[in-house]
Design a protein around this motif. Structure first.
Motif, PDB file in Angstrom:
ATOM      1  N   TRP A  14      13.502  -1.635   9.341  1.00  0.00           N
ATOM      2  CA  TRP A  14      13.543  -0.198   9.605  1.00  0.00           C
ATOM      3  C   TRP A  14      12.171   0.336   9.940  1.00  0.00           C
ATOM      4  O   TRP A  14      12.028   1.190  10.823  1.00  0.00           O
ATOM      5  CB  TRP A  14      14.143   0.556   8.416  1.00  0.00           C
ATOM      6  CG  TRP A  14      15.627   0.477   8.428  1.00  0.00           C
ATOM      7  CD1 TRP A  14      16.423  -0.280   7.623  1.00  0.00           C
ATOM      8  CD2 TRP A  14      16.501   1.157   9.340  1.00  0.00           C
ATOM      9  NE1 TRP A  14      17.734  -0.109   7.963  1.00  0.00           N
ATOM     10  CE2 TRP A  14      17.812   0.762   9.012  1.00  0.00           C
ATOM     11  CE3 TRP A  14      16.307   2.044  10.394  1.00  0.00           C
ATOM     12  CZ2 TRP A  14      18.927   1.242   9.701  1.00  0.00           C
ATOM     13  CZ3 TRP A  14      17.417   2.519  11.082  1.00  0.00           C
ATOM     14  CH2 TRP A  14      18.704   2.119  10.734  1.00  0.00           C
ATOM     15  N   TRP A  18      11.091   2.595  13.121  1.00  0.00           N
ATOM     16  CA  TRP A  18      10.549   3.948  13.069  1.00  0.00           C
ATOM     17  C   TRP A  18       9.133   4.015  13.611  1.00  0.00           C
ATOM     18  O   TRP A  18       8.699   5.077  14.056  1.00  0.00           O
ATOM     19  CB  TRP A  18      10.589   4.484  11.636  1.00  0.00           C
ATOM     20  CG  TRP A  18      11.977   4.790  11.166  1.00  0.00           C
ATOM     21  CD1 TRP A  18      12.633   4.195  10.129  1.00  0.00           C
ATOM     22  CD2 TRP A  18      12.883   5.777  11.692  1.00  0.00           C
ATOM     23  NE1 TRP A  18      13.886   4.738   9.978  1.00  0.00           N
ATOM     24  CE2 TRP A  18      14.065   5.711  10.924  1.00  0.00           C
ATOM     25  CE3 TRP A  18      12.815   6.687  12.743  1.00  0.00           C
ATOM     26  CZ2 TRP A  18      15.163   6.527  11.170  1.00  0.00           C
ATOM     27  CZ3 TRP A  18      13.908   7.503  12.990  1.00  0.00           C
ATOM     28  CH2 TRP A  18      15.059   7.418  12.210  1.00  0.00           C
ATOM     29  N   ALA A  26      19.115   7.811  14.366  1.00  0.00           N
ATOM     30  CA  ALA A  26      20.303   7.255  13.732  1.00  0.00           C
ATOM     31  C   ALA A  26      21.449   7.152  14.713  1.00  0.00           C
ATOM     32  O   ALA A  26      22.346   6.351  14.542  1.00  0.00           O
ATOM     33  CB  ALA A  26      20.738   8.119  12.566  1.00  0.00           C
ATOM     34  N   ALA A  61      17.079   8.813   2.201  1.00  0.00           N
ATOM     35  CA  ALA A  61      17.085   7.869   3.331  1.00  0.00           C
ATOM     36  C   ALA A  61      17.116   8.697   4.617  1.00  0.00           C
ATOM     37  O   ALA A  61      17.968   8.527   5.485  1.00  0.00           O
ATOM     38  CB  ALA A  61      18.250   6.891   3.241  1.00  0.00           C
ATOM     39  N   CYS A  62      16.132   9.575   4.703  1.00  0.00           N
ATOM     40  CA  CYS A  62      16.127  10.675   5.680  1.00  0.00           C
ATOM     41  C   CYS A  62      15.753  10.237   7.091  1.00  0.00           C
ATOM     42  O   CYS A  62      15.916  11.000   8.040  1.00  0.00           O
ATOM     43  CB  CYS A  62      15.144  11.737   5.211  1.00  0.00           C
ATOM     44  SG  CYS A  62      13.488  11.037   4.960  1.00  0.00           S
ATOM     45  N   GLY A  63      15.180   9.008   7.253  1.00  0.00           N
ATOM     46  CA  GLY A  63      14.687   8.631   8.576  1.00  0.00           C
ATOM     47  C   GLY A  63      13.638   9.634   9.028  1.00  0.00           C
ATOM     48  O   GLY A  63      12.806  10.080   8.240  1.00  0.00           O
ATOM     49  N   ALA A  66      16.837  13.806  10.776  1.00  0.00           N
ATOM     50  CA  ALA A  66      17.963  14.382  11.525  1.00  0.00           C
ATOM     51  C   ALA A  66      18.676  15.467  10.711  1.00  0.00           C
ATOM     52  O   ALA A  66      18.969  16.547  11.223  1.00  0.00           O
ATOM     53  CB  ALA A  66      18.948  13.288  11.931  1.00  0.00           C
ATOM     54  N   ASP A  84      12.505   8.196   1.995  1.00  0.00           N
ATOM     55  CA  ASP A  84      12.969   7.037   2.772  1.00  0.00           C
ATOM     56  C   ASP A  84      12.071   5.884   2.361  1.00  0.00           C
ATOM     57  O   ASP A  84      10.957   6.111   1.872  1.00  0.00           O
ATOM     58  CB  ASP A  84      12.804   7.305   4.272  1.00  0.00           C
ATOM     59  CG  ASP A  84      13.619   6.357   5.131  1.00  0.00           C
ATOM     60  OD1 ASP A  84      14.657   6.762   5.684  1.00  0.00           O
ATOM     61  OD2 ASP A  84      13.206   5.173   5.260  1.00  0.00           O
ATOM     62  N   PHE A  85      12.511   4.644   2.537  1.00  0.00           N
ATOM     63  CA  PHE A  85      11.582   3.566   2.196  1.00  0.00           C
ATOM     64  C   PHE A  85      10.706   3.167   3.365  1.00  0.00           C
ATOM     65  O   PHE A  85       9.871   2.277   3.230  1.00  0.00           O
ATOM     66  CB  PHE A  85      12.252   2.396   1.491  1.00  0.00           C
ATOM     67  CG  PHE A  85      13.217   1.558   2.282  1.00  0.00           C
ATOM     68  CD1 PHE A  85      13.391   1.699   3.628  1.00  0.00           C
ATOM     69  CD2 PHE A  85      13.950   0.566   1.623  1.00  0.00           C
ATOM     70  CE1 PHE A  85      14.269   0.902   4.338  1.00  0.00           C
ATOM     71  CE2 PHE A  85      14.830  -0.252   2.307  1.00  0.00           C
ATOM     72  CZ  PHE A  85      14.986  -0.071   3.667  1.00  0.00           C
ATOM     73  N   ALA A 105      10.348   5.760  -0.992  1.00  0.00           N
ATOM     74  CA  ALA A 105      11.063   5.206  -2.145  1.00  0.00           C
ATOM     75  C   ALA A 105      12.364   4.548  -1.719  1.00  0.00           C
ATOM     76  O   ALA A 105      12.972   4.923  -0.709  1.00  0.00           O
ATOM     77  CB  ALA A 105      11.383   6.317  -3.147  1.00  0.00           C
ATOM     78  N   ASP A 106      12.753   3.570  -2.516  1.00  0.00           N
ATOM     79  CA  ASP A 106      14.054   2.936  -2.363  1.00  0.00           C
ATOM     80  C   ASP A 106      15.101   3.875  -2.977  1.00  0.00           C
ATOM     81  O   ASP A 106      14.978   4.267  -4.149  1.00  0.00           O
ATOM     82  CB  ASP A 106      14.024   1.600  -3.119  1.00  0.00           C
ATOM     83  CG  ASP A 106      15.286   0.783  -2.892  1.00  0.00           C
ATOM     84  OD1 ASP A 106      16.318   1.357  -2.470  1.00  0.00           O
ATOM     85  OD2 ASP A 106      15.240  -0.436  -3.139  1.00  0.00           O
ATOM     86  N   ALA A 107      16.105   4.232  -2.202  1.00  0.00           N
ATOM     87  CA  ALA A 107      17.128   5.163  -2.709  1.00  0.00           C
ATOM     88  C   ALA A 107      17.940   4.545  -3.839  1.00  0.00           C
ATOM     89  O   ALA A 107      18.683   5.251  -4.531  1.00  0.00           O
ATOM     90  CB  ALA A 107      18.041   5.594  -1.573  1.00  0.00           C
ATOM     91  N   GLN A 123      22.576  11.138   5.456  1.00  0.00           N
ATOM     92  CA  GLN A 123      23.389  10.774   6.619  1.00  0.00           C
ATOM     93  C   GLN A 123      23.098   9.329   6.980  1.00  0.00           C
ATOM     94  O   GLN A 123      21.963   8.993   7.335  1.00  0.00           O
ATOM     95  CB  GLN A 123      23.048  11.687   7.799  1.00  0.00           C
ATOM     96  CG  GLN A 123      23.640  11.232   9.132  1.00  0.00           C
ATOM     97  CD  GLN A 123      23.447  12.238  10.236  1.00  0.00           C
ATOM     98  OE1 GLN A 123      24.211  13.176  10.345  1.00  0.00           O
ATOM     99  NE2 GLN A 123      22.424  12.050  11.061  1.00  0.00           N
ATOM    100  N   PHE A 124      24.097   8.484   6.889  1.00  0.00           N
ATOM    101  CA  PHE A 124      23.949   7.065   7.213  1.00  0.00           C
ATOM    102  C   PHE A 124      22.697   6.515   6.539  1.00  0.00           C
ATOM    103  O   PHE A 124      21.840   5.896   7.188  1.00  0.00           O
ATOM    104  CB  PHE A 124      23.882   6.837   8.727  1.00  0.00           C
ATOM    105  CG  PHE A 124      25.053   7.403   9.474  1.00  0.00           C
ATOM    106  CD1 PHE A 124      26.335   7.232   8.997  1.00  0.00           C
ATOM    107  CD2 PHE A 124      24.890   8.107  10.662  1.00  0.00           C
ATOM    108  CE1 PHE A 124      27.436   7.732   9.685  1.00  0.00           C
ATOM    109  CE2 PHE A 124      25.970   8.614  11.352  1.00  0.00           C
ATOM    110  CZ  PHE A 124      27.247   8.437  10.865  1.00  0.00           C
ATOM    111  N   TYR A 128      22.920   2.232   2.417  1.00  0.00           N
ATOM    112  CA  TYR A 128      22.059   1.061   2.586  1.00  0.00           C
ATOM    113  C   TYR A 128      21.447   0.612   1.264  1.00  0.00           C
ATOM    114  O   TYR A 128      20.926  -0.485   1.159  1.00  0.00           O
ATOM    115  CB  TYR A 128      20.899   1.380   3.544  1.00  0.00           C
ATOM    116  CG  TYR A 128      21.327   1.514   4.975  1.00  0.00           C
ATOM    117  CD1 TYR A 128      21.313   0.424   5.834  1.00  0.00           C
ATOM    118  CD2 TYR A 128      21.762   2.733   5.475  1.00  0.00           C
ATOM    119  CE1 TYR A 128      21.703   0.547   7.144  1.00  0.00           C
ATOM    120  CE2 TYR A 128      22.167   2.867   6.792  1.00  0.00           C
ATOM    121  CZ  TYR A 128      22.135   1.767   7.614  1.00  0.00           C
ATOM    122  OH  TYR A 128      22.526   1.891   8.920  1.00  0.00           O
ATOM    123  N   ALA A 129      21.472   1.495   0.272  1.00  0.00           N
ATOM    124  CA  ALA A 129      20.721   1.223  -0.958  1.00  0.00           C
ATOM    125  C   ALA A 129      21.588   0.612  -2.053  1.00  0.00           C
ATOM    126  O   ALA A 129      21.190   0.594  -3.220  1.00  0.00           O
ATOM    127  CB  ALA A 129      20.055   2.510  -1.435  1.00  0.00           C
TER     128      ALA A 129
END
Ligand SMILES: C[S@@+](CC[C@H](N)C(=O)[O-])C[C@H]1O[C@@H](n2cnc3c(N)ncnc32)[C@H](O)[C@@H]1O
Length: 322
Positions: A14, A18, A26, A61-63, A66, A84-85, A105-107, A123-124, A128-129
């Motif tokens: 990821w 990014w 996303a 996990a905001c990226g 969005a 987000d990580f 951070a890891d969610a 959102q999406f 993943y966590a």
């Protein structure tokens, strides 16, 4: 791969992504510049922001923001806490939405105080966590708070597109085009230095040619935008470098090929992580039940359809803490 190592690898995929700074990232995979997703968030924020004075909001996990962007379009100076990580994602987010506090951070284990947010959104991202992330996120909500998620649907529209992209990269990797290109370039340089015979160079070129033909066939079959345009870029770059070999140093070519290999690997890893993260109905029900058992009530659990497709784009899950 599963467990903590999978998370670490995934963080690398990821972050590579990014670092490229992609607007609305996303949605680039999954074909979903989907108005239906935007509508969900607009309605959610319109309703929730009208009901609260200065809410504490967290985008997990905001990226590059969005969802935060939807909230800021309604209230331009809104401070949304973002996590987000991927550091690269957060740096991009801070450029786009100054004033939003960010934490890498890891969610799965957000280092945030329990019961400290009025709205937690993702959102999406949360899926993943791992399977405990939903409960972790719920624990961050203050009484009266609301958790709202859009989640990848197993075998939904985005899932299918990621699967096709992953398969395209698998097909490309099975051609070993980068390894064979390395050999052909090395032979070309050796020939220029007088260190190999024309026959040896031609043998390396003959070994490379079927991989190039294979790539051309893949491009014909899957189109120039397959795998996010990576195949097309690879084809054009190889053709360009091969024609102009003498303008480059051998080390530059080796580095460039290694970079392409890493980019392809990260792309494939990211596609696979999306497939692994998607929830089916039973996962959704099981995970939601765990939170409902902890004093939450169900506000919405649904699917959003992609325009022009019979497949759903996302699960919606909205839970409120009593
Ligand atoms: C599909 S993107 C979605 C990003 C953003 N929410 C959006 O809608 O554009 C998934 C995001 O989750 C992040 N991510 C994946 N696993 C994570 C984890 N375990 N903890 C925190 N962030 C994670 C990635 O870095 C990426 O930014």
């Amino acid at each position: 791969m599963s467990g903590p190592e999978a998370g670490l690898h995934s963080a690398g995929f990821w972050d590579t992504y990014w670092r490229g700074t992609h607007e609305n990232a996303a949605h680039q995979e999954g074909g979903a510049q989907e108005p239906v997703l935007a509508r969900f968030w607009e309605e959610f924020f319109r309703r929730e922001l009208a009901a609260r004075a200065e809410p504490a909001i967290l985008d997990l996990a905001c990226g590059n923001g969005a969802v935060t962007g939807h909230a800021r379009r309604l209230v331009p100076e809104l401070r949304v806490h973002c996590s987000d990580f991927s550091l690269s994602a957060l740096l991009d987010l801070q450029r786009r939405y100054p004033g939003c506090p960010c934490v890498v951070a890891d969610a799965a284990h957000p280092p945030l105080a329990a019961a400290s947010f009025d709205l937690v959104v993702s959102q999406f991202g949360l899926e993943y966590a791992g399977t405990t992330a939903l409960e972790e996120a719920a624990g961050l909500l203050a009484p009266g708070g609301v958790l709202a998620l859009l989640v990848h649907v197993h075998e939904g529209a985005i899932y299918r597109e990621c699967e096709s992209n992953r398969d395209t990269v698998n097909a490309l990797q099975s051609l070993n085009i980068l390894g064979l290109a390395r050999e052909a370039f090395a032979a070309g340089f050796a020939l220029n230095r007088g260190e190999c015979s024309p026959d040896e160079f031609r043998a390396a070129e003959r070994a490379f040619t079927p991989a190039v033909r294979g790539l051309e066939q893949l491009l014909r079959d899957r189109g120039p935008t397959a795998a996010g345009g990576l195949l097309q870029q690879l084809y054009q770059d190889i053709a360009h470098m091969y024609r102009r070999m003498s303008a480059y140093e051998p080390d530059d070519i080796l580095q460039w090929l290694a970079g392409l290999g890493a980019e392809l690997g990260a792309y494939r890893g990211r596609m696979q992580s999306m497939l692994d993260a998607a929830w089916n109905q039973s996962t959704l029900d099981t995970l939601a039940e765990r939170v409902l058992a902890r004093g939450f009530r169900l506000v919405q659990r649904d699917q959003l359809a992609v325009t022009g497709s019979t497949l759903p784009a996302a699960w919606t899950l909205v839970l409120a803490r009593d």
